[in-house]
Design an enzyme around this catalytic site. Sequence first.
Site, PDB file in Angstrom:
ATOM      1  N   ASP A  31       0.830  -1.211   0.000  1.00 28.59           N
ATOM      2  CA  ASP A  31       0.000   0.000   0.000  1.00 28.59           C
ATOM      3  C   ASP A  31       0.864   1.261   0.000  1.00 28.59           C
ATOM      4  OD1 ASP A  31      -2.387   1.408  -0.003  1.00 28.59           O
ATOM      5  OD2 ASP A  31      -3.249   0.287   1.667  1.00 28.59           O
TER       6      ASP A  31
ATOM      7  N   ASP B 184     -10.338   1.842  -3.585  1.00 30.30           N
ATOM      8  CA  ASP B 184     -10.683   1.399  -2.237  1.00 30.30           C
ATOM      9  C   ASP B 184     -12.176   1.170  -2.060  1.00 30.30           C
ATOM     10  OD1 ASP B 184      -8.256   1.086  -1.036  1.00 30.30           O
ATOM     11  OD2 ASP B 184      -8.206   3.034  -0.073  1.00 30.30           O
TER      12      ASP B 184
END
Length: 703
Positions: A442, A500
């Site tokens: 990430d 997301d």
Amino acid sequence: MIHHLRAGGVSLLLDARGTGVPAVLHWGADLGHLDDGALAALADALVPAVPPSSVDDPLRLTLVPTLSQGWSGQQALAVHRDGRLDVDPALLSVERVNVDWDDVLLVDVGDAEAGLEVRTELRLSPEGVLAVRNELRNVAGTPLGVGTLDVVLPVPDRARELADHTGLWAHERRPQRLTPGHGVWLREARHGRPGHDDAYLLAAGTPGFGFRTGEVWTAHVAWSGDRRLWAERNPLGPAVVGGGERLDPGEVVLGPGEVLTTPWLVATWSDAGIDGASDRLHRRHRRRRGPLRPRPLVLNTWEAVYFDHDLPTLARLVDAAAAAGVERFVLDDGWFHGRRDDRTSLGDWTVDAAVWPDGLHPLAALVRDAGMELGLWVEPEMVSADSDLARAHPEWVLGRASTPEWRHQRVLDLADPGAWAHVHDALAALLREYPIAYLKWDHNRDLLSGSAHRQTEALYRLLDALREEFPHVEIESCASGGGRVDLGIADRVDRFWPSDTNDPLDRQEIHRWTSVLVPPEHLGAHLGDARAHTTGRSSDLGFRFATALFGHAGIEWDLTRASDEDRAAVATWAAAYRDLRGLLHSGTVVRADVADPALAVHGVVAEDRSAAVVALVALSAPGVSRPAPARVPGLDPDASYRVEVVDLGAGAPRTLDAGAPAWWTAVAGGGSVVLPERALGETGLAWPLLTPQQAVVLRLTAV
């Protein structure tokens, strides 16, 4: 000499006659075989007139256009040394070679007075994709500051309409179109990563071009840091597209003998709309990466448990995942030292002994015994102010004290050798101790300070080193969702997290446009909870199934809280994914041009066109009561196809049909109908009146 490269239905014509910098005369439609005489005649026919109040020689748009050549548009090369800015390179040599199946021209130009040389590498792939980059060498004895080193390519005047992308967190890759007049349409990324508003892929095309129609010329900068992408038309005549890395003043200074190599500008041409360009890009990427093993069905723990990690809870989730047919279990954020929320501990990449007294070994054993692989979330480029690492090495943290935090975190200076070694060693220790097959990597904030150039180069070195040491470990690029999706990092990762949000309505559009550049087998597509955690919108299970099917599928849902009926449906969907992924991850992606934005038709057609998987999607209420028939593109015009519904486990979609179309009546109950391609691809199928946020997935088999 005039060089003519041909591959994949595309021609590149380079005029390297004389001593000036060579010019690209044409890239686009295949010009066929041309002998030397024909090439010379073609080049001469393209020499422009000299208009009044202009440079006295015909203006050529060279490979390295500069102001000294009379080009007052965007400059490809801007450098400075001791206050001097002018550059006027001349041709040194042209070499033609073949590298990795690509036909390559290496063009060297130099300016002895300015003390520099530039090598332009042009590669035309067998698929018809043109990749171009520059290499700048400082051949003088003093430092050379670099302001700009970009790639500029001509496009025909008929390419008047532009399309690119914008977006924001959880709403990435939103398309936008315009028809500019004279001037520059410039998109710059200043995030230290491409960002959620990334231009992504710039297309210049004939007015009205669509997925299946019109000529388009596309460009993408294969770089994971700050970058620029533009199109320009001006009164001088030539229209261009260009791109490269965006550099801050003083960010790159070359010492004597040092070299700067630009990112690739990856460009395509198509006379079959966006899908034609997309197909070339997919084929090139698949050839370069080689065949993939079947993409395992994933369960990610984030939206299931968030930071609430304990072995009993996760053990129940492991059991539910295995029963559903999951093949890879990914432990997301919350597993490392001191990590109870998102405000602390980034950088301390050791397993939290308070939660995991025996390390991750018990969980790894449960996952392995259930027949699944283990994956792990990391965010190696970031650091929390409240962390052992930041307290021990504040000099490794980028920015000043006044630089704002973003998502309660700061950036670790990977360009510092000590910080780079710390991250590398911490990750390597985890990969050696545990049977980790997958890292979800990430990157949850913009840089806002430091050098994006040096940070990106350090990231690439880190990924390259880990992949060499642990070739069995797959890596996903996640950047607070889809903030870093590009072909630079695509050579180093196996999967992208496009957004997301798991809201299927948003994901329909995000996947449609993200997959123009990246093949679907590299795009994570997860089945979320009934009520999306990012938007709060509720969706039927069937719509969620149909959306997540067309990618590298996964689950982000606490299956232990699902009903027995829903878990059984998930198992059916998972079986359908495993059955279809060979086709979904190898075929040609097709997208129909549908006039009503409420409706969509997309799918994947087998390479030999013997089969296809197609989705008919109602995003919202259509504009008319009887929508135009749905046309399925890309099929064999000489074939007929058996059409049947793919059972995804959720039952039939909701419709408002008072009287359903005959073909739909035949297939909706589990039957089939045989139709010629002309009825599928030309006249189309009468739409079943799907209610908003409903979809049906069809399997087509040539008979």
